[in-house]
Design a protein around this motif. Structure first.
Motif, short mmCIF file in Angstrom:
data_model
loop_
_atom_site.label_atom_id
_atom_site.label_comp_id
_atom_site.label_asym_id
_atom_site.label_seq_id
_atom_site.Cartn_x
_atom_site.Cartn_y
_atom_site.Cartn_z
N LEU A 90 -1.15 -32.93 -55.88
CA LEU A 90 -1.53 -34.23 -56.41
C LEU A 90 -0.94 -34.41 -57.80
CD1 LEU A 90 -5.27 -34.32 -55.33
CD2 LEU A 90 -3.38 -35.58 -54.31
N THR A 91 -0.40 -35.58 -58.05
CA THR A 91 0.16 -35.89 -59.36
C THR A 91 -0.49 -37.15 -59.92
OG1 THR A 91 1.94 -37.31 -58.53
CG2 THR A 91 2.37 -34.93 -58.60
N ASP A 92 -0.23 -37.40 -61.20
CA ASP A 92 -0.82 -38.59 -61.82
C ASP A 92 -0.29 -39.88 -61.22
OD1 ASP A 92 1.75 -38.34 -62.79
OD2 ASP A 92 1.20 -38.32 -64.90
N ALA A 93 0.85 -39.81 -60.53
CA ALA A 93 1.39 -41.01 -59.89
C ALA A 93 0.68 -41.34 -58.58
CB ALA A 93 2.89 -40.82 -59.61
N ARG A 94 -0.09 -40.38 -58.05
CA ARG A 94 -0.78 -40.57 -56.78
C ARG A 94 -2.22 -41.05 -56.95
NH1 ARG A 94 3.26 -40.89 -54.10
NH2 ARG A 94 3.94 -39.48 -52.44
N VAL A 95 -2.75 -41.00 -58.17
CA VAL A 95 -4.14 -41.41 -58.38
C VAL A 95 -4.19 -42.51 -59.44
CG1 VAL A 95 -5.09 -39.17 -57.74
CG2 VAL A 95 -4.51 -39.62 -60.13
#
Length: 207
Positions: A90-95
């Motif tokens: 999970l990355t900050d672009a996914r949340v």
């Protein structure tokens, strides 16, 4: 005594040579590779999922394989802005990050809703204001769930004039119909949307 030492000289020399070789190999053997612990999806998750501990699992990656913006902590309770596959870091672009709600009133939350008409959703942009309607029965409706008259329920306005935060990318191949929208609501509105029954639709209010 000297004769005995002479007889042991070769075996001792061989033993010392073997010990030296073993020490040299141990010194050359690489140690454990360093790794970084990140969070990954425990299973396939659709966009709009509010992450729970059971949705996450730790994943150890070599430093060079850690994606930019990988999450190591703090993912629980956040909302996926796009679908992820099982095992995907999970990355900050996914949340949804705090920046998406910057400028909104304190206590505002991002509420995911699935609208039945995907074509209408494609007209939306962040900042648009919408009314969300449901054609299902009210949660307080005491009629039996198989009452055929429910199909004639009029549309009810669940929330009015809420701003669109983002429209996540469409989930190709998803068996669910419609399209996802994230709107900015207060917590009572979020609870109303989460408990809504039936099909959700929207009208664009503007302003």
């Amino acid at each position: 005594m000297s004769a005995r030492l002479a007889r042991l000289r070769r075996p001792l020399a061989a033993l010392f040579a073997a010990a030296a070789a073993a020490s040299a190999l141990a010194a050359l053997r690489p140690g454990p590779l360093p790794s970084i612990r990140v969070l990954a999806a425990a299973r396939d998750l659709p966009a709009g999922t509010t992450l729970r501990p059971s949705d996450l699992r730790p994943l150890a990656l070599p430093p060079g394989a850690v994606p930019s913006g990988a999450l190591r902590t703090g993912a629980t309770g956040r909302v996926l802005a796009a679908p992820v596959r099982r095992g995907e870091p999970l990355t900050d672009a996914r949340v949804l990050g705090d920046a998406l709600l910057r400028g909104y009133a304190s206590g505002t939350v991002a509420s995911p809703i699935r609208i039945s008409d995907a074509a209408t959703v494609r007209l939306l942009h962040p900042g648009d204001r919408i009314d969300v309607l449901s054609t299902g029965p009210s949660p307080t409706d005491a009629r039996p769930p198989d009452d055929e008259s429910q199909s004639r329920d009029p549309a009810r306005v669940l929330v009015s004039g809420v701003p669109v935060v983002t429209v996540p990318p469409r989930e190709d191949g998803n068996a669910q119909e419609g399209a996802l929208v994230l709107v900015a609501t207060d917590r009572p509105q979020a609870a109303t949307l989460a408990s809504a029954a039936g099909t959700l639709s929207l009208t664009i209010t503007g302003g």
